[in-house]
Scaffold this active site. Structure first.
Site, mmCIF file in Angstrom:
data_model
loop_
_atom_site.group_PDB
_atom_site.id
_atom_site.type_symbol
_atom_site.label_atom_id
_atom_site.label_comp_id
_atom_site.label_asym_id
_atom_site.label_seq_id
_atom_site.Cartn_x
_atom_site.Cartn_y
_atom_site.Cartn_z
ATOM 1 N N GLU A 43 0.855 -1.196 0.000
ATOM 2 C CA GLU A 43 0.000 0.000 0.000
ATOM 3 C C GLU A 43 0.888 1.241 0.000
ATOM 4 O O GLU A 43 1.568 1.521 0.979
ATOM 5 C CB GLU A 43 -0.904 0.008 1.237
ATOM 6 C CG GLU A 43 -1.744 1.265 1.390
ATOM 7 C CD GLU A 43 -2.432 1.339 2.751
ATOM 8 O OE1 GLU A 43 -2.646 2.474 3.243
ATOM 9 O OE2 GLU A 43 -2.742 0.285 3.328
ATOM 10 N N LYS A 133 -10.868 -1.459 7.093
ATOM 11 C CA LYS A 133 -9.654 -1.190 7.852
ATOM 12 C C LYS A 133 -10.033 -0.683 9.241
ATOM 13 O O LYS A 133 -10.685 0.360 9.370
ATOM 14 C CB LYS A 133 -8.835 -0.140 7.085
ATOM 15 C CG LYS A 133 -7.671 0.468 7.825
ATOM 16 C CD LYS A 133 -7.017 1.520 6.925
ATOM 17 C CE LYS A 133 -6.017 2.365 7.669
ATOM 18 N NZ LYS A 133 -5.391 3.377 6.796
#
Length: 213
Positions: A43, A133
């Protein structure tokens, strides 16, 4: 199918390396070191100057399609579209944004928004977010995942923030589908980062065998 393949890849890997850096070359170096250590999901946060360039470079170099490269710290749909055009396989935000969710759904790209409360998580589910998340994970602790999955067993949580070598197995043991790791992982030389990545991968593999996932 692309969306499901990306989600499956993240779930199978069990870890996403959260890359923050001062510039393009440093970000690429960190990403390469993480990949060398066995972490296949990267990421690249949009706090990195030139983040789109990093994403594009990683995807262009990945001839064997070994890496899943996403965009992190995405605050709005405009940034999400820029990231997708650069080649991002998934989009991550520190909070939920409805317009970003709609855009990602439109292009078949997984959107992993940061949520803290049950209400936020349910809202994200209603907008088609398959992985949420849990951010910041340090504000809750591993047992929070188990508590939330009691009433919401369909929830796929990826804690980020506060995940370490010392507690990563507790997160997985309590039901996290994967973890996002930045701080402890990306510190030090490339060799150090690779070694830390290997340790995270080994610990996740070990605990998954233990719990049968």
């Amino acid at each position: 199918m692309r969306k499901w393949n990306v989600i499956r890849s993240i779930a199978e890997a069990g870890i996403v390396a959260v890359v923050r850096a001062q510039g393009v070359e440093q970000a690429k170096e960190i990403s390469d070191a993480c990949a060398k250590g066995g972490i296949s999901s990267i990421e690249v946060t949009y706090t990195v100057p030139g983040a789109s360039e990093v994403i594009r470079a990683l995807k262009e170099r990945d001839k064997g399609h070994q890496l899943i490269v996403g965009a992190g710290t995405v605050l709005d749909a405009e940034t999400a579209r820029i990231a997708i055009l650069a080649g991002a396989d998934f989009v991550v935000g520190p909070s939920f944004d409805a317009e970003t969710a709609k855009l990602c759904n439109r292009y078949g790209v997984p959107y992993l928004p940061g949520c803290m409360t049950i209400a936020e998580m349910i809202h994200a589910l209603e907008f088609g977010c398959d992985v949420i998340k849990l951010f910041p994970g340090s504000a809750f602790g591993p047992t929070f995942v188990k508590d939330v999955k009691g009433p919401l067993p369909q929830l796929n949580l990826m804690p980020t923030g506060g995940v370490s070598l010392e507690n990563v197995q507790d997160w997985i043991r309590n039901g996290a589908v994967a973890v996002g790791v930045g701080g402890q992982l990306i510190k030090g030389t490339p060799r150090k980062i690779t070694e830390t990545a290997k340790q995270f991968v080994a610990k996740i593999s070990e605990v998954r065998k233990e719990v049968g996932r």
